[in-house]
Design a protein around this motif. Structure first.
Motif, mmCIF file in Angstrom:
data_model
loop_
_atom_site.group_PDB
_atom_site.id
_atom_site.type_symbol
_atom_site.label_atom_id
_atom_site.label_comp_id
_atom_site.label_asym_id
_atom_site.label_seq_id
_atom_site.Cartn_x
_atom_site.Cartn_y
_atom_site.Cartn_z
ATOM 1 N N ARG A 111 -5.926 -28.345 39.619
ATOM 2 C CA ARG A 111 -5.125 -27.109 39.673
ATOM 3 C C ARG A 111 -4.626 -26.719 38.284
ATOM 4 O O ARG A 111 -4.621 -25.540 37.933
ATOM 5 C CB ARG A 111 -3.957 -27.288 40.630
ATOM 6 C CG ARG A 111 -4.393 -27.299 42.075
ATOM 7 C CD ARG A 111 -3.236 -27.517 42.987
ATOM 8 N NE ARG A 111 -3.664 -27.445 44.385
ATOM 9 C CZ ARG A 111 -2.910 -27.783 45.395
ATOM 10 N NH1 ARG A 111 -1.674 -28.216 45.193
ATOM 11 N NH2 ARG A 111 -3.372 -27.696 46.620
ATOM 12 N N LEU A 112 -4.202 -27.713 37.505
ATOM 13 C CA LEU A 112 -3.747 -27.412 36.138
ATOM 14 C C LEU A 112 -4.889 -26.871 35.283
ATOM 15 O O LEU A 112 -4.697 -25.935 34.503
ATOM 16 C CB LEU A 112 -3.140 -28.663 35.491
ATOM 17 C CG LEU A 112 -1.776 -29.085 35.992
ATOM 18 C CD1 LEU A 112 -1.369 -30.418 35.364
ATOM 19 C CD2 LEU A 112 -0.739 -28.013 35.702
ATOM 20 N N VAL A 113 -6.059 -27.464 35.424
ATOM 21 C CA VAL A 113 -7.224 -26.974 34.683
ATOM 22 C C VAL A 113 -7.532 -25.536 35.097
ATOM 23 O O VAL A 113 -7.781 -24.669 34.248
ATOM 24 C CB VAL A 113 -8.451 -27.894 34.883
ATOM 25 C CG1 VAL A 113 -9.728 -27.249 34.344
ATOM 26 C CG2 VAL A 113 -8.214 -29.247 34.221
ATOM 27 N N ALA A 114 -7.497 -25.263 36.390
ATOM 28 C CA ALA A 114 -7.756 -23.904 36.878
ATOM 29 C C ALA A 114 -6.734 -22.919 36.314
ATOM 30 O O ALA A 114 -7.099 -21.813 35.878
ATOM 31 C CB ALA A 114 -7.753 -23.878 38.404
ATOM 32 N N LEU A 115 -5.469 -23.316 36.305
ATOM 33 C CA LEU A 115 -4.422 -22.447 35.749
ATOM 34 C C LEU A 115 -4.630 -22.214 34.255
ATOM 35 O O LEU A 115 -4.465 -21.098 33.755
ATOM 36 C CB LEU A 115 -3.042 -23.049 35.996
ATOM 37 C CG LEU A 115 -2.523 -22.972 37.424
ATOM 38 C CD1 LEU A 115 -1.252 -23.794 37.582
ATOM 39 C CD2 LEU A 115 -2.287 -21.521 37.822
ATOM 40 N N PHE A 116 -4.997 -23.273 33.532
ATOM 41 C CA PHE A 116 -5.265 -23.134 32.096
ATOM 42 C C PHE A 116 -6.427 -22.168 31.857
ATOM 43 O O PHE A 116 -6.343 -21.273 31.009
ATOM 44 C CB PHE A 116 -5.569 -24.498 31.472
ATOM 45 C CG PHE A 116 -5.999 -24.409 30.042
ATOM 46 C CD1 PHE A 116 -5.064 -24.236 29.036
ATOM 47 C CD2 PHE A 116 -7.343 -24.489 29.692
ATOM 48 C CE1 PHE A 116 -5.456 -24.148 27.706
ATOM 49 C CE2 PHE A 116 -7.743 -24.398 28.376
ATOM 50 C CZ PHE A 116 -6.792 -24.226 27.373
ATOM 51 N N LEU A 117 -7.493 -22.344 32.608
ATOM 52 C CA LEU A 117 -8.654 -21.466 32.444
ATOM 53 C C LEU A 117 -8.313 -20.016 32.781
ATOM 54 O O LEU A 117 -8.809 -19.092 32.134
ATOM 55 C CB LEU A 117 -9.814 -21.971 33.303
ATOM 56 C CG LEU A 117 -10.414 -23.312 32.865
ATOM 57 C CD1 LEU A 117 -11.378 -23.834 33.932
ATOM 58 C CD2 LEU A 117 -11.106 -23.183 31.523
ATOM 59 N N ALA A 118 -7.462 -19.821 33.771
ATOM 60 C CA ALA A 118 -7.014 -18.468 34.100
ATOM 61 C C ALA A 118 -6.130 -17.917 32.982
ATOM 62 O O ALA A 118 -6.213 -16.730 32.646
ATOM 63 C CB ALA A 118 -6.269 -18.468 35.429
ATOM 64 N N ALA A 119 -5.304 -18.764 32.390
ATOM 65 C CA ALA A 119 -4.389 -18.325 31.330
ATOM 66 C C ALA A 119 -5.118 -17.894 30.065
ATOM 67 O O ALA A 119 -4.661 -16.994 29.358
ATOM 68 C CB ALA A 119 -3.392 -19.431 31.012
ATOM 69 N N VAL A 120 -6.257 -18.518 29.773
ATOM 70 C CA VAL A 120 -6.984 -18.142 28.553
ATOM 71 C C VAL A 120 -7.981 -17.007 28.793
ATOM 72 O O VAL A 120 -8.564 -16.483 27.846
ATOM 73 C CB VAL A 120 -7.693 -19.359 27.897
ATOM 74 C CG1 VAL A 120 -6.683 -20.420 27.507
ATOM 75 C CG2 VAL A 120 -8.779 -19.930 28.780
#
Length: 135
Positions: A74-83
């Protein structure tokens, strides 16, 4: 049986994040600066370094996390969405970077991000959860 494809995907994605994070800090540092949107406060280099450190940490967590695997996904998904806004900015401002030196490549990169997000979530789901969902 779905454990092996998920494990392979998780390892590839984790390794790619570590590699890209190291690239942020070293040989591709300048190239990543062009992806930082103009509206992001501060120095683009600081943003690139910070995102590189986060990418390395998340990639390493993808590779070694067991008990908190789902949270890491989930954190990776959020990071990818943030960038993702950086990818959009790079395309709309026609800014080249290593490997993204044409309009088609920059435009195509926009479609890769949702796939990476889905892979991060899919590869970190638990075996029982995957069975009940049917995937």
């Amino acid at each position: 049986m779905t454990t092996l494809p998920r494990s392979i995907t998780r390892a590839v994605l984790g390794g790619a994040l570590v590699f890209t994070g190291v690239a942020h800090l070293t040989f591709a540092r300048r190239g990543f600066q062009v992806a930082v949107p103009d509206w992001v406060p501060g120095d683009p280099d600081t943003t690139v370094v910070a995102s590189g450190v986060v990418e390395i940490a998340l990639g390493a967590a993808m590779l070694v996390a067991r008990r908190r695997r789902r949270g890491v996904g989930r954190l990776v998904a959020l990071f990818l969405a943030a960038v993702f806004p950086g990818n959009v900015s790079q395309w709309t401002h026609h800014r080249s970077a290593p490997g993204l030196d044409t309009e088609m490549k920059r435009f195509g990169r926009l479609f890769l991000q949702p796939v990476l997000i889905m892979l991060a979530l899919w590869s970190t789901r638990g075996h029982r959860e995957a069975r009940t969902i049917g995937a």
